[in-house]
Every structure is written in structure tokens, then in C-alpha cells.
Design an enzyme around this catalytic site. Structure first.
Site, short mmCIF file in Angstrom:
data_model
loop_
_atom_site.label_atom_id
_atom_site.label_comp_id
_atom_site.label_asym_id
_atom_site.label_seq_id
_atom_site.Cartn_x
_atom_site.Cartn_y
_atom_site.Cartn_z
N SER A 54 7.04 -18.16 4.07
CA SER A 54 5.92 -17.29 4.42
C SER A 54 6.32 -15.83 4.28
O SER A 54 7.50 -15.49 4.15
CB SER A 54 5.47 -17.55 5.86
OG SER A 54 6.44 -17.07 6.78
N LYS A 55 5.33 -14.96 4.33
CA LYS A 55 5.58 -13.51 4.28
C LYS A 55 6.44 -13.09 5.46
O LYS A 55 7.28 -12.18 5.33
CB LYS A 55 4.26 -12.75 4.27
CG LYS A 55 4.42 -11.23 4.25
CD LYS A 55 3.08 -10.54 4.26
CE LYS A 55 3.23 -9.04 4.30
NZ LYS A 55 3.89 -8.57 5.54
N ARG A 56 6.26 -13.73 6.58
CA ARG A 56 7.04 -13.39 7.78
C ARG A 56 8.53 -13.58 7.52
O ARG A 56 9.36 -12.80 8.00
CB ARG A 56 6.58 -14.25 8.95
CG ARG A 56 7.17 -13.84 10.29
CD ARG A 56 6.64 -14.70 11.43
NE ARG A 56 5.20 -14.52 11.60
CZ ARG A 56 4.29 -15.43 11.27
NH1 ARG A 56 4.66 -16.58 10.73
NH2 ARG A 56 3.00 -15.22 11.46
N ASP B 133 9.69 -10.58 5.54
CA ASP B 133 9.75 -9.39 6.37
C ASP B 133 10.99 -9.42 7.29
O ASP B 133 11.64 -8.40 7.51
CB ASP B 133 8.49 -9.26 7.22
CG ASP B 133 7.25 -8.98 6.39
OD1 ASP B 133 7.41 -8.52 5.24
OD2 ASP B 133 6.13 -9.21 6.89
N SER C 236 2.96 -4.36 1.58
CA SER C 236 3.93 -5.45 1.49
C SER C 236 4.77 -5.25 0.24
O SER C 236 4.24 -4.92 -0.83
CB SER C 236 3.23 -6.81 1.43
OG SER C 236 2.45 -7.01 2.60
#
Length: 519
Positions: free
Chosen positions: A262-264, A267, A286
Site C-alpha cells: 500500500s501507499k502507507r 510512506d 505523493s
């Protein structure tokens, strides 16, 4: 009968930035099409109008342009089987919805959201299917006259596919083999919504794949549960002979822990999950692979080996080699851990192989951000000198400072500042300075300066020819003190290369300044 031409498609929804998992799916479709002399179709699935995001479609096209993944037809590419944007195909879908209704293979349902919520509360694990449809508000429980009246007065409705229970549905998957799912566990999927007069994903894809003569559907594992429904829809329309072969790719998994990437995760650990930088409507930005300094060839090579391997130990593969070696049967059934550190390694390998001239514009821009104006020639020379060095970085998982190879052009800035900024002071407490500037260093540097000043040719080879014999004859080793004078600390390339880059005048100026300051 002649063999069917390979035609595959990539059909993203314009609901935001393109996830790196979608990029891999498109890449595998591209490799498969090119290997078989087939076509890759670019289709836009925009039937979910509520989730449409302006700019997403252009972002997706730009991403593939940067990566070098080329489409043969579709949105913005032309072709004779369009329109390729699903929102422009309403009349086409309605024709097939009406066919299913006329043949009693689908039915109209008027259930409100409140009705559906009540059914879910009343029945544990409620599913709209053969066992429950008789208790709901639909054309199977209402009279034909009432159905017509409701439609005439504008009541909103959906069209549901009527699935017959108790049938083993076989999905012939090129990666997973024969996948069997009993139709009893399938619900009567919504195929069409009167609210926006658009089909859902399930109907639109079947109709489009058939009319666009798609021979193979290569998509992510998350769509595997939908495959039996799609098989049943092909049968319902009598299109068994044109049903595509399916291949469901393994998921991209988190680098650590369990679950889908996921993007999380990006990050948290400091890596992109989108091909290009994405600017959201709320102002958040992003990161993207392009803006983070990845080379497109490295991203392609990295992604290709996440869930597939060529069957040998070769890891560096050009696009042509990937096309030649790609084989869906060698795709893994299990998910692939997203090893972002391996992504750094791939980028380093491509950075080392790339001509410095092609990377120079990146470094010119980075230097400009630090108020340094440099020519492309200077930037290329710095890249050649320093691209094999190491840098320190803070590991996102452990918080520890570690070392790794230079993997990005941006890594070069802390290694190359001295190429453009001369030392203005010297830290005598610096470990390297304290150890290498000795009592006789000023005298030795004066002699180095004297020999360098006499040179008309200031190339690295010319300097080496003048200094090395003198060092051997005198038994001196001037290089570390020389580094202190030109750099100010213990980093940088070979001293002859650095002096040649700085030029005679700047080298002598720095030497004399160090002699004056350090004594």
C-alpha cells in the site's frame, strides 16, 4: 482454423494515481503481446462516475510513456474497435443488458439501500442469490405491470445476473491451472444501474473484451474471485468460442509483515508506490519513481522480476530480453514481497551502465537547487568520478545509519559539493584532517603545487606522470594531505581526477589556501 491473434488489454480506472502493481500488470501484458506479435489495447474503465478524478487519465498515459510501455490502440492511440472509454459506450452495453433480460438470464431489482441493509441485519452473511432473491423487491417477485409502472415513474433500479446454484464453474488459468468454484457461493452481481445508465465492471469488461476480440486477460490476483462470474457471462451470451484465456498474477506484498503493498508502506519506509509524482486535489503530494531519480529501464526490470523469473540467474534484462524470455507459466502463484532495497540495486546497475551525458541534466538540476550553476559537461564528469562511491543513509526500519552504494544521481550531491565549493575553513578537529595534515604537510603541498604549476597539460595522466616518480624518489605520500587541501575532509574521487576536473588555477588556489590556513 487459423490460430487466434494475441490481443491483450490494460484497463485502468481514472480514480487516482496508478499503483505500481497496476504498472506491473500492464508490463506483463506488454511483454506477452510483443512476444507473440500481438496487440496491447488501452481501455479506460470509467463506469464508476462518482470516483472519477480529473487528470488521472493523462497521468496514466504519461506514466507509460516514461516507462517505455507502448500501446497499439485505445484511448489516445486510435483503433477501429472504439470507443475505448467505457462511459462513451452506453448504448452498446444497454443492448446486451436487454438481451439478458429478454432471455431470463438477468432480472430488474428495485431494492433500496434501506431494504438491503435490513436484509443484511436480518440474515447473517446475507447474499443476494437464488436463496434470497424471492424475498426481495425485483422483477421475479413483482408482476410485469408493476415493474413497468415503476420504471415509467422513474424508480431507480439495477439489473442483476441470475446465477443458477450448484454448478462447478471451471476457470482455465494459465498460472494457476484449473480453478473450480461452485456457483452457489456467487451472488447475483449487479450488471447495470439505471441511476447513471452505466454498466458495472463485470458486464462492461465482458462485452468490451468480446467486441475488442481480447484473446487473453492478464490481471491481478484480486480479480480471481470474479473469474467464474465472467465465465458464466460468456456462456450466457453464447460466446464460449471467443472466451479469453485467463492469467491471474500474484499480489505485490508489503516489504515487511503481511498483506498487500500500500501507499502507507511506501510512506513509512521511504519508497514510491506510484510511477510519477501525484498531486492530489487536497494539496498532498505523493512521491513518484521518476521524480525520485529512478531510471525507467531499472523500474521495468525490477517490476518484471517481482512474481516472475526467467528460469536462470540473470537479473539485468533489457526490454528486448524480457520480451524474449517472458513466460506466464513461470509466474509465481504466491505473492511477491516488494523488496524496495533490491529496487535501489537495480537502479544502481542501470546508473553505472548509463552514459554520464544522459544523466547529467538530472545533476545540473540538483546543483541548481543548491544555487550552483554547472554545465552538462561538468555534471557528466562528476558523475563519472563519483558514481561508484558509497553514501550514508538512515535505515527507515531500524533508524540506524548505514552505508550503501550510490544508486541515484541525487545521491551524488553530498559527495560532490567540493567540486564546486572550495573549503573556506578547515576543521582541525575533523578526524581525517587531524590524522593527515602533519607537520611537514605544508612543505610537501608546496612542492606538489610547484610541480603542478609547471605542467602545460593538466590532465590526470599528465599530473600522475609528474607526481608519482617524485613521490617514489622522495619517499613521500602526499595524497591524503592533498585531499584535505582540495576537499576539506576525507571524501572524494582519485586526486588526479579531482585536480583535473577543478583545473590548474583552482587546484593551485586551494593548495595555497590550505598551506596558509593549516600551516
Amino acid at each position: 482454423m487459423s490460430e487466434r491473434k494475441v490481443r491483450v488489454r490494460f484497463a485502468p480506472s481514472p480514480t487516482g494515481p496508478l499503483h505500481i502493481g497496476g504498472v506491473r500488470t500492464a508490463l506483463y501484458n506488454y511483454l506477452f503481446a510483443r512476444q507473440h506479435g500481438g496487440d496491447l489495447v488501452f481501455r479506460i474503465e470509467d463506469t464508476d462516475s462518482a470516483r472519477f478524478v480529473p487528470g488521472a487519465e493523462d497521468y496514466i498515459i504519461e506514466s507509460f510513456k516514461w516507462l517505455g510501455i507502448q500501446f497499439d490502440e485505445g484511448v489516445s492511440f486510435g483503433g477501429d474497435k472504439g470507443p475505448y472509454r467505457q462511459s462513451e459506450r452506453r448504448e452498446i452495453y444497454k443492448k446486451y443488458v436487454d438481451q439478458l433480460l429478454a432471455e431470463d438470464k438477468a432480472y430488474i431489482a428495485f431494492d433500496s439501500p434501506e431494504d438491503l441493509n435490513a436484509a443484511r441485519e436480518a440474515t447473517a452473511n446475507f447474499q443476494y442469490d437464488a436463496s434470497t432473491r424471492g424475498n426481495m423487491c425485483n422483477s421475479l417477485t413483482l408482476s410485469a405491470e408493476e415493474v413497468e409502472q415503476r420504471i415509467a415513474r422513474g424508480d431507480q433500479y439495477v439489473v442483476r445476473f441470475k446465477i443458477q446454484p450448484g454448478e462447478d464453474v471451471h476457470v482455465d488459468d494459465l498460472i494457476r491451472g484449473d480453478v473450480v468454484i461452485n456457483s452457489t457461493i456467487l451472488d447475483d452481481k449487479v450488471l447495470y444501474k439505471s441511476a447513471d445508465q452505466l454498466p458495472t465492471y463485470h458486464l462492461a469488461n465482458i462485452v468490451d473484451d468480446h467486441l475488442m476480440d481480447i484473446s487473453h486477460v492478464i490481471r491481478g490476483e484480486e480479480w480471481l474471485p470474479s473469474a467464474p462470474l465472467h465465465v458464466l457471462l460468456y456462456r450466457a451470451f453464447g460466446w464460449e468460442d471467443t472466451m479469453p484465456r485467463f492469467a491471474h498474477l500474484p499480489l505485490l506484498l508489503k516489504p515487511t509483515g503481511n498483506g498487500k503493498l500500500s501507499k502507507r508502506d511506501g510512506d513509512k519506509l521511504g519508497f514510491p508506490v506510484f510511477p510519477l509524482e501525484w498531486h492530489a486535489a487536497d494539496g498532498t503530494v505523493s512521491s513518484g519513481y521518476r521524480e525520485s531519480g529512478y531510471l525507467p529501464q531499472a523500474v521495468v526490470n525490477f517490476l518484471a522480476l517481482l512474481g516472475w523469473n526467467p528460469g536462470d540467474d540473470q537479473e539485468i534484462l533489457s526490454m528486448d530480453e524480457l520480451i524474449e524470455k517472458f513466460d506466464l507459466s513461470k509466474c509465481s502463484k504466491a505473492g511477491a514481497k516488494f523488496d524496495y532495497v533490491k529496487g535501489w540495486w537495480f537502479n544502481r546497475e542501470y546508473l553505472l551502465a548509463a552514459p554520464a551525458e544522459t544523466l547529467a541534466p538530472q545533476l545540473v538540476d540538483i546543483l541548481a537547487q543548491h544555487n550552483i550553476t554547472a554545465s552538462a559537461e561538468q555534471a557528466a564528469a562528476v558523475i563519472e568520478m563519483l558514481k561508484t562511491k558509497n553514501i550514508e543513509y538512515v535505515d527507515a526500519q531500524s533508524g540506524q545509519t548505514k552505508k550503501r552504494n550510490v544508486s541515484f544521481v541525487a545521491d551524488l550531491w553530498p559527495l560532490c559539493d567540493f567540486c564546486f565549493l572550495a573549503p573556506t575553513t578547515f576543521d582541525k578537529e575533523d578526524k581525517f584532517v587531524r590524522k593527515n595534515w602533519k607537520e611537514d604537510s605544508a612543505a610537501v603541498m608546496a612542492q606538489v603545487a610547484e610541480r603542478l604549476e609547471a605542467l602545460s597539460d593538466f590532465s590526470a595522466d599528465s599530473q600522475k606522470a609528474a607526481i608519482d616518480p617524485w613521490c617514489e624518489a622522495e619517499g613521500v605520500k602526499p595524497w591524503n594531505a592533498w585531499r584535505v587541501a582540495l576537499v576539506g575532509t576525507g571524501k572524494g574521487p582519485d586526486m588526479y581526477e579531482l585536480s583535473a576536473f577543478l583545473g590548474k588555477e583552482e587546484t593551485l588556489r586551494r593548495l595555497r589556501f590550505a598551506i596558509e590556513q593549516l600551516g
